[in-house]
Write an enzyme that holds these catalytic residues in place. Structure first.
Site, PDB file in Angstrom:
ATOM      1  CD  GLU A 120     -17.447  61.819 -34.611  1.00  0.00           C
ATOM      2  OE1 GLU A 120     -17.365  62.021 -35.833  1.00  0.00           O
ATOM      3  OE2 GLU A 120     -16.859  62.525 -33.763  1.00  0.00           O
ATOM      4  CB  THR A 168     -13.293  65.240 -31.063  1.00  0.00           C
ATOM      5  OG1 THR A 168     -13.781  66.077 -32.099  1.00  0.00           O
ATOM      6  CG2 THR A 168     -14.422  64.925 -30.105  1.00  0.00           C
TER       7      THR A 168
HETATM    8  N1  ADP Z   1     -13.915  61.443 -43.301  1.00  0.00           N
HETATM    9  C1  ADP Z   1     -13.290  62.196 -42.403  1.00  0.00           C
HETATM   10  N2  ADP Z   1     -13.551  63.519 -42.342  1.00  0.00           N
HETATM   11  C2  ADP Z   1     -12.904  64.310 -41.442  1.00  0.00           C
HETATM   12  N3  ADP Z   1     -11.972  63.869 -40.584  1.00  0.00           N
HETATM   13  C3  ADP Z   1     -11.683  62.556 -40.602  1.00  0.00           C
HETATM   14  C4  ADP Z   1     -12.334  61.666 -41.494  1.00  0.00           C
HETATM   15  N4  ADP Z   1     -11.850  60.418 -41.261  1.00  0.00           N
HETATM   16  C5  ADP Z   1     -10.934  60.519 -40.300  1.00  0.00           C
HETATM   17  N5  ADP Z   1     -10.816  61.808 -39.880  1.00  0.00           N
HETATM   18  C6  ADP Z   1      -9.932  62.290 -38.822  1.00  0.00           C
HETATM   19  O1  ADP Z   1     -10.745  62.747 -37.749  1.00  0.00           O
HETATM   20  C7  ADP Z   1     -10.118  63.820 -37.075  1.00  0.00           C
HETATM   21  C8  ADP Z   1     -11.111  64.967 -37.031  1.00  0.00           C
HETATM   22  O2  ADP Z   1     -12.230  64.576 -36.287  1.00  0.00           O
HETATM   23  P1  ADP Z   1     -12.617  65.327 -34.956  1.00  0.00           P
HETATM   24  O3  ADP Z   1     -11.392  65.491 -34.125  1.00  0.00           O
HETATM   25  O4  ADP Z   1     -13.782  64.583 -34.372  1.00  0.00           O
HETATM   26  O5  ADP Z   1     -13.044  66.771 -35.446  1.00  0.00           O
HETATM   27  P2  ADP Z   1     -14.305  67.280 -36.268  1.00  0.00           P
HETATM   28  O6  ADP Z   1     -15.173  66.103 -36.527  1.00  0.00           O
HETATM   29  O7  ADP Z   1     -14.911  68.301 -35.386  1.00  0.00           O
HETATM   30  O8  ADP Z   1     -13.763  67.884 -37.485  1.00  0.00           O
HETATM   31  C9  ADP Z   1      -8.877  64.180 -37.881  1.00  0.00           C
HETATM   32  O9  ADP Z   1      -7.773  63.584 -37.239  1.00  0.00           O
HETATM   33  C10 ADP Z   1      -9.102  63.506 -39.229  1.00  0.00           C
HETATM   34  O10 ADP Z   1      -7.912  63.097 -39.854  1.00  0.00           O
HETATM   35  N1  LIG Z   2     -19.932  65.930 -27.804  1.00  0.00           N
HETATM   36  C1  LIG Z   2     -18.682  65.891 -28.512  1.00  0.00           C
HETATM   37  C2  LIG Z   2     -18.875  66.604 -29.834  1.00  0.00           C
HETATM   38  C3  LIG Z   2     -17.634  66.752 -30.668  1.00  0.00           C
HETATM   39  O1  LIG Z   2     -17.958  67.511 -31.826  1.00  0.00           O
HETATM   40  P1  LIG Z   2     -16.885  67.862 -32.964  1.00  0.00           P
HETATM   41  O2  LIG Z   2     -17.651  68.616 -33.980  1.00  0.00           O
HETATM   42  O3  LIG Z   2     -15.832  68.682 -32.309  1.00  0.00           O
HETATM   43  O4  LIG Z   2     -16.357  66.562 -33.468  1.00  0.00           O
HETATM   44  C4  LIG Z   2     -17.619  66.576 -27.654  1.00  0.00           C
HETATM   45  O5  LIG Z   2     -17.906  67.676 -27.200  1.00  0.00           O
HETATM   46  O6  LIG Z   2     -16.562  66.005 -27.436  1.00  0.00           O
END
Ligand code: ADP
Ligand SMILES: N[C@@H](CCOP(=O)(O)O)C(=O)O
Length: 293
Positions: A120, A168
């Site tokens: 993550e 995020t």
């Molecule tokens: N396996 C995956 N699943 C989803 N998003 C991914 C994955 N690997 C990399 N990413 C990248 O992570 C980002 C999304 O994650 P994040 O911003 O934490 O949002 P959330 O986890 O809430 O969907 C996007 O830029 C996406 O391309």
């Molecule tokens: N505690 C994190 C949680 C992010 O969750 P996501 O589902 O948006 O990836 C934050 O608030 O930044």
């Protein structure tokens, strides 16, 4: 072949920034893994066009590396990326459970939480376990450092997902750098109320405990229509409304009989400001499930 279904999650729940998380009984990602000499990734499904297949940039790549478990990994996305529903964390959690089984690493789910957290962190920039802990362990989770406590709570929820993308990483930039003592006391009270509600399966206390004056207002400004949607959900019976994770998803707690009306009201609320949205009528659910073909 090992198949794992890992649930969407809602992190923070308002008053528990970077600490609270909840597994949702829908939607979910499904991951299939087979042994290989090096890790390769195929992504299909919801929002797959926005997800890198390069292991260095996909959350499952870091997990395979941490477990020294190279594999061909197929990800079928049921959870839209950049949604606030723990999409990237669900894939990381699923990969951790699947590769642990594929290579007989013998780690417990609790031991897999920090490994999934490394995955993550590749996309969000910092390790936070509030998505991967509930995705692996299920229920309502409290993650403090490496310690995770779980409550097998049963609370009806609506998660409404507008057609807006917020990463995020970007949403972490608007989090205030500090807090006053008054804000801290308020937040502690709400967080304790929410936790009590989870232990008692009480939607009223959970909704009341979601209210947060610190992080949520800053993030709500990034979500067009947030105030309208919140008001509409509360008018339809929601006991509390907050930003789901880092947004743009919006989460409402409720009693079961109000869930359908709240879902419709939230979609309508976004519609009123010209934003398409879909709502999942869901509840706190279990952690990732594994099967072997
Ligand atoms: N396996 C995956 N699943 C989803 N998003 C991914 C994955 N690997 C990399 N990413 C990248 O992570 C980002 C999304 O994650 P994040 O911003 O934490 O949002 P959330 O986890 O809430 O969907 C996007 O830029 C996406 O391309
Ligand atoms: N505690 C994190 C949680 C992010 O969750 P996501 O589902 O948006 O990836 C934050 O608030 O930044």
């Amino acid at each position: 072949m090992i198949t794992v279904r890992a649930p969407a999650t809602s992190a923070n729940l308002g008053s528990g920034f970077d600490v609270f998380g909840a597994a949702l009984d829908r939607p979910a990602d499904v991951i299939r893994v087979e042994k290989a000499d090096r890790t390769t990734i195929d992504v299909t499904g919801y929002g797959s066009e926005f997800i890198p297949e390069d292991p260095a940039n996909n959350t499952v790549g870091a997990v395979a590396e941490a477990l020294d478990a190279p594999a061909h990994i197929r990800i079928d996305k049921g959870i839209r990326p950049s949604s606030g529903l723990g999409s990237s964390g669900a894939s990381a959690a699923a990969a951790a459970l699947a590769l642990n089984e594929l290579y007989d690493r013998g780690l417990t789910r609790t031991e897999l939480v920090p490994i999934a957290g490394k995955g993550e962190a590749t996309v969000s920039g910092e390790v936070h376990l509030d998505n991967v802990a509930p995705a692996l362990l299920g229920g309502f989770t409290v993650a403090t450092g490496r310690d995770v406590t779980t409550v097998d709570a049963d609370i009806p929820l609506v998660a409404c997902l507008p057609e807006i993308a917020i990463s995020t990483r970007d949403a972490r930039d608007v989090v205030p750098a500090g807090a006053t003592m008054e804000q801290l006391v308020y937040t502690i009270g709400r967080a304790a109320t929410l936790t009590t509600g989870m232990c008692r399966d009480d939607p009223r206390l959970v909704g009341k405990g979601m209210h947060d004056r610190l992080v949520t207002p800053a993030r709500a400004d990034l979500i067009s229509g947030y105030d309208e949607v919140r008001e509409a959900a509360l008018a339809a019976g929601a006991t509390g409304v907050t930003v789901s994770g880092a947004g743009p998803g919006v989460l409402a707690a409720c009693y079961p009989e109000d869930r359908r009306d709240i879902a419709a009201a939230m979609v309508e609320g976004f519609g009123a400001v010209g934003v398409d949205a879909r709502a999942y009528q869901t509840r706190i659910g279990g952690g990732a499930t594994l099967s072997r073909d």
